[in-house]
Design an enzyme around this catalytic site. Structure first.
Site, PDB file in Angstrom:
ATOM      1  N   TYR A 176      30.369  45.124  44.333  1.00 24.12           N
ATOM      2  CA  TYR A 176      31.539  45.794  43.461  1.00 24.12           C
ATOM      3  C   TYR A 176      31.050  46.947  42.659  1.00 24.12           C
ATOM      4  O   TYR A 176      31.708  47.950  42.682  1.00 24.12           O
ATOM      5  CB  TYR A 176      31.840  44.592  42.481  1.00 24.12           C
ATOM      6  N   VAL A 222      37.848  42.193  30.451  1.00 26.58           N
ATOM      7  CA  VAL A 222      39.315  41.756  30.153  1.00 26.58           C
ATOM      8  C   VAL A 222      39.585  40.347  30.782  1.00 26.58           C
ATOM      9  O   VAL A 222      39.279  40.356  32.165  1.00 26.58           O
ATOM     10  CB  VAL A 222      40.203  42.816  30.763  1.00 26.58           C
ATOM     11  N   ASP A 282      50.364  49.726  49.911  1.00 29.60           N
ATOM     12  CA  ASP A 282      49.139  49.207  49.942  1.00 29.60           C
ATOM     13  C   ASP A 282      48.165  50.176  50.224  1.00 29.60           C
ATOM     14  O   ASP A 282      48.259  51.100  50.682  1.00 29.60           O
ATOM     15  CB  ASP A 282      49.193  48.236  51.285  1.00 29.60           C
ATOM     16  N   THR A 295      41.753  38.797  32.961  1.00 27.91           N
ATOM     17  CA  THR A 295      42.932  38.733  33.700  1.00 27.91           C
ATOM     18  C   THR A 295      42.926  37.368  34.659  1.00 27.91           C
ATOM     19  O   THR A 295      43.838  37.428  35.531  1.00 27.91           O
ATOM     20  CB  THR A 295      42.815  40.107  34.308  1.00 27.91           C
ATOM     21  N   LYS A 331      32.085  50.937  43.138  1.00 29.60           N
ATOM     22  CA  LYS A 331      32.829  51.467  41.927  1.00 29.60           C
ATOM     23  C   LYS A 331      32.009  52.797  41.452  1.00 29.60           C
ATOM     24  O   LYS A 331      32.660  53.794  40.879  1.00 29.60           O
ATOM     25  CB  LYS A 331      32.981  50.731  40.805  1.00 29.60           C
ATOM     26  N   ASN A 363      44.948  51.622  39.748  1.00 28.77           N
ATOM     27  CA  ASN A 363      44.268  50.227  39.294  1.00 28.77           C
ATOM     28  C   ASN A 363      43.931  49.221  40.134  1.00 28.77           C
ATOM     29  O   ASN A 363      43.013  48.445  39.822  1.00 28.77           O
ATOM     30  CB  ASN A 363      45.496  49.805  38.302  1.00 28.77           C
ATOM     31  N   LEU A 386      45.675  43.732  34.776  1.00 26.00           N
ATOM     32  CA  LEU A 386      45.963  44.798  34.059  1.00 26.00           C
ATOM     33  C   LEU A 386      47.262  45.572  34.536  1.00 26.00           C
ATOM     34  O   LEU A 386      47.790  46.411  33.866  1.00 26.00           O
ATOM     35  CB  LEU A 386      44.635  45.720  33.909  1.00 26.00           C
TER      36      LEU A 386
HETATM   37  N1  LIG Z   1      39.415  42.455  34.325  1.00 23.87           N
HETATM   38  C1  LIG Z   1      38.003  42.965  34.230  1.00 23.87           C
HETATM   39  O1  LIG Z   1      37.227  42.521  33.229  1.00 23.87           O
HETATM   40  C2  LIG Z   1      37.897  44.361  34.707  1.00 23.87           C
HETATM   41  C3  LIG Z   1      36.463  44.902  34.128  1.00 23.87           C
HETATM   42  C4  LIG Z   1      36.103  46.106  34.730  1.00 23.87           C
HETATM   43  C5  LIG Z   1      37.086  46.940  35.577  1.00 23.87           C
HETATM   44  N2  LIG Z   1      38.309  46.168  35.921  1.00 23.87           N
HETATM   45  C6  LIG Z   1      39.004  47.032  36.953  1.00 23.87           C
HETATM   46  O2  LIG Z   1      40.541  47.150  36.393  1.00 23.87           O
HETATM   47  C7  LIG Z   1      41.402  46.883  37.356  1.00 23.87           C
HETATM   48  C8  LIG Z   1      42.184  45.815  37.265  1.00 23.87           C
HETATM   49  O3  LIG Z   1      41.347  44.856  37.284  1.00 23.87           O
HETATM   50  P1  LIG Z   1      42.348  43.261  37.142  1.00 23.87           P
HETATM   51  O4  LIG Z   1      41.122  42.508  36.515  1.00 23.87           O
HETATM   52  O5  LIG Z   1      43.531  43.423  36.564  1.00 23.87           O
HETATM   53  O6  LIG Z   1      42.289  42.779  38.576  1.00 23.87           O
HETATM   54  P2  LIG Z   1      43.039  41.612  39.381  1.00 23.87           P
HETATM   55  O7  LIG Z   1      43.663  40.685  38.151  1.00 23.87           O
HETATM   56  O8  LIG Z   1      42.329  41.143  40.232  1.00 23.87           O
HETATM   57  O9  LIG Z   1      44.255  42.437  40.013  1.00 23.87           O
HETATM   58  C9  LIG Z   1      44.225  43.385  41.155  1.00 23.87           C
HETATM   59  C10 LIG Z   1      45.279  44.112  41.489  1.00 23.87           C
HETATM   60  O10 LIG Z   1      45.054  44.780  42.451  1.00 23.87           O
HETATM   61  C11 LIG Z   1      45.933  44.964  43.570  1.00 23.87           C
HETATM   62  N3  LIG Z   1      45.480  45.308  44.887  1.00 23.87           N
HETATM   63  C12 LIG Z   1      44.439  44.490  45.470  1.00 23.87           C
HETATM   64  N4  LIG Z   1      44.395  45.045  46.825  1.00 23.87           N
HETATM   65  C13 LIG Z   1      45.307  46.093  47.020  1.00 23.87           C
HETATM   66  C14 LIG Z   1      45.924  46.767  47.871  1.00 23.87           C
HETATM   67  N5  LIG Z   1      44.995  47.095  49.000  1.00 23.87           N
HETATM   68  N6  LIG Z   1      46.835  47.667  47.669  1.00 23.87           N
HETATM   69  C15 LIG Z   1      47.346  47.703  46.375  1.00 23.87           C
HETATM   70  N7  LIG Z   1      47.010  47.105  45.442  1.00 23.87           N
HETATM   71  C16 LIG Z   1      45.946  46.163  45.458  1.00 23.87           C
HETATM   72  C17 LIG Z   1      46.286  43.524  43.499  1.00 23.87           C
HETATM   73  O11 LIG Z   1      47.590  43.084  44.038  1.00 23.87           O
HETATM   74  P3  LIG Z   1      47.859  41.695  44.964  1.00 23.87           P
HETATM   75  O12 LIG Z   1      48.627  40.805  43.847  1.00 23.87           O
HETATM   76  O13 LIG Z   1      48.753  42.095  46.067  1.00 23.87           O
HETATM   77  O14 LIG Z   1      46.878  41.236  45.510  1.00 23.87           O
HETATM   78  C18 LIG Z   1      46.421  43.317  41.905  1.00 23.87           C
HETATM   79  O15 LIG Z   1      47.751  43.659  41.365  1.00 23.87           O
HETATM   80  C19 LIG Z   1      40.517  47.082  38.529  1.00 23.87           C
HETATM   81  O16 LIG Z   1      40.221  48.351  39.319  1.00 23.87           O
HETATM   82  C20 LIG Z   1      39.163  46.490  38.058  1.00 23.87           C
HETATM   83  O17 LIG Z   1      38.036  47.016  39.027  1.00 23.87           O
HETATM   84  C21 LIG Z   1      38.485  45.070  35.503  1.00 23.87           C
END
Ligand SMILES: NC(=O)c1ccc[n+]([C@@H]2O[C@H](COP(=O)([O-])OP(=O)(O)OC[C@H]3O[C@@H](n4cnc5c(N)ncnc54)[C@H](OP(=O)(O)O)[C@@H]3O)[C@@H](O)[C@H]2O)c1
Length: 266
Positions: free
Chosen positions: A166, A199, A57, A201, A170, A85, A13
């Site tokens: 998790y 989502v 970070d 992802t 949150k 995010n 995202l």
């Molecule tokens: N996807 C879903 O269905 C869903 C549902 C509910 C909530 N969410 C929330 O939506 C947000 C995005 O989810 P997503 O599915 O896109 O996650 P994702 O694909 O796992 O991506 C996670 C992102 O966080 C970054 N990250 C991790 N640790 C970090 C750190 N210490 N400092 C800076 N960046 C860091 C990662 O960077 P690196 O590439 O460096 O690891 C990556 O860009 C999250 O907050 C998640 O909890 C997602």
């Protein structure tokens, strides 16, 4: 020219936020990532040129302070929209329920502490670092990305015991957002916790051992919402999130909202 800062923008995202916002050439867009080279290469291959990438970070507050100084140079000293995010996730551990940690106390400690370090402490580092720039904006909007899994009613209604670490972390984050809203209301800063929906992802198929868990999760979602059709795509989620962010006012500061702008999580 509105300015948007996305912390944790390398993929999923976060990257979709960069892609979506880049379509408006008026936007000043800054993505904070841990590995800039890889993200810059991806942006170049997607022909996205109006995005600025800064290394930072969430677990390193000094890296965030350094990013703030660089951001100020790009935006002229203020930030309209701060979107935090980034998330620490562990695909295997996240699916566990509380009783599955019995006899695995070290694992429990490891998962919980790592998630807390990034997803609560890191988010607070991010907010605190950027607050001086947010306060200088006339928009003053902070969005912290949460999850519907942190909603107590959804957990009980959907019979969802998985994702305990998790979800708990949150849920703590949602309380942190509420506390910030109280501190920041007098400054006119609107802060919300926003769930993006479920989502898609995933960059690769999930490990085979967690597939049965994913199937159970889909059934739980259907039990809560019989109209549920599966995960949405990042582009759809980001559009819906942006609408919520744009329409939320200071009166809603501190709230925990879904991508629908209410309490419908899926
Ligand atoms: N996807 C879903 O269905 C869903 C549902 C509910 C909530 N969410 C929330 O939506 C947000 C995005 O989810 P997503 O599915 O896109 O996650 P994702 O694909 O796992 O991506 C996670 C992102 O966080 C970054 N990250 C991790 N640790 C970090 C750190 N210490 N400092 C800076 N960046 C860091 C990662 O960077 P690196 O590439 O460096 O690891 C990556 O860009 C999250 O907050 C998640 O909890 C997602």
């Amino acid at each position: 020219m509105p300015s948007y800062i996305i912390i944790g923008a390398s993929r999923g995202l976060g990257y979709e936020w960069l892609r979506h916002l880049s379509r408006d050439s008026e936007n000043i867009i800054v993505g904070l990532v841990r590995n800039p080279d890889a993200v810059e290469a991806k942006l170049a291959s997607d022909s996205i040129r109006n995005v600025n990438i800064i290394k930072a970070d969430l677990t390193d507050h000094k890296s965030l302070s350094a990013a703030v100084a660089k951001t100020a140079d790009l935006t002229g000293g203020s930030v309209d929209y701060l979107i935090i995010n980034g998330v620490h996730q562990d695909p295997a551990g996240d699916f566990l329920s509380p009783t599955e940690f019995i006899g695995r106390e070290e694992l429990l400690h490891d998962y919980m502490v790592k998630a807390m370090e990034t997803n609560v402490v890191g988010v607070m580092y991010g907010i605190n670092a950027y607050l001086p720039l947010v306060r200088k904006s006339s928009v003053k909007k902070i969005t912290v990305i949460s999850t519907g899994l942190a909603d107590l009613e959804l957990a009980l209604q959907g019979n969802m015991s998985f994702f305990v670490t998790y979800s708990a972390v949150k849920a703590a984050l949602n309380m942190v957002v509420a506390k910030y809203s109280i501190d920041l209301r007098a400054d006119g800063v609107t802060i919300i916790a926003l769930s993006p929906g479920l989502v898609n992802t995933q960059e690769a198929p999930p490990p085979a051992e967690i597939m049965p868990r994913i199937q159970i999760m889909m059934q739980d979602c259907l039990a809560v919402n019989p109209e549920f059709k599966g995960p949405i795509e990042p582009a759809e989620s980001v559009k819906m999130q942006l609408k919520v962010i744009e329409t939320t006012t200071i009166k809603q500061s501190g709230e925990f909202l879904s991508h629908f702008g209410n309490k419908q999580w899926i």
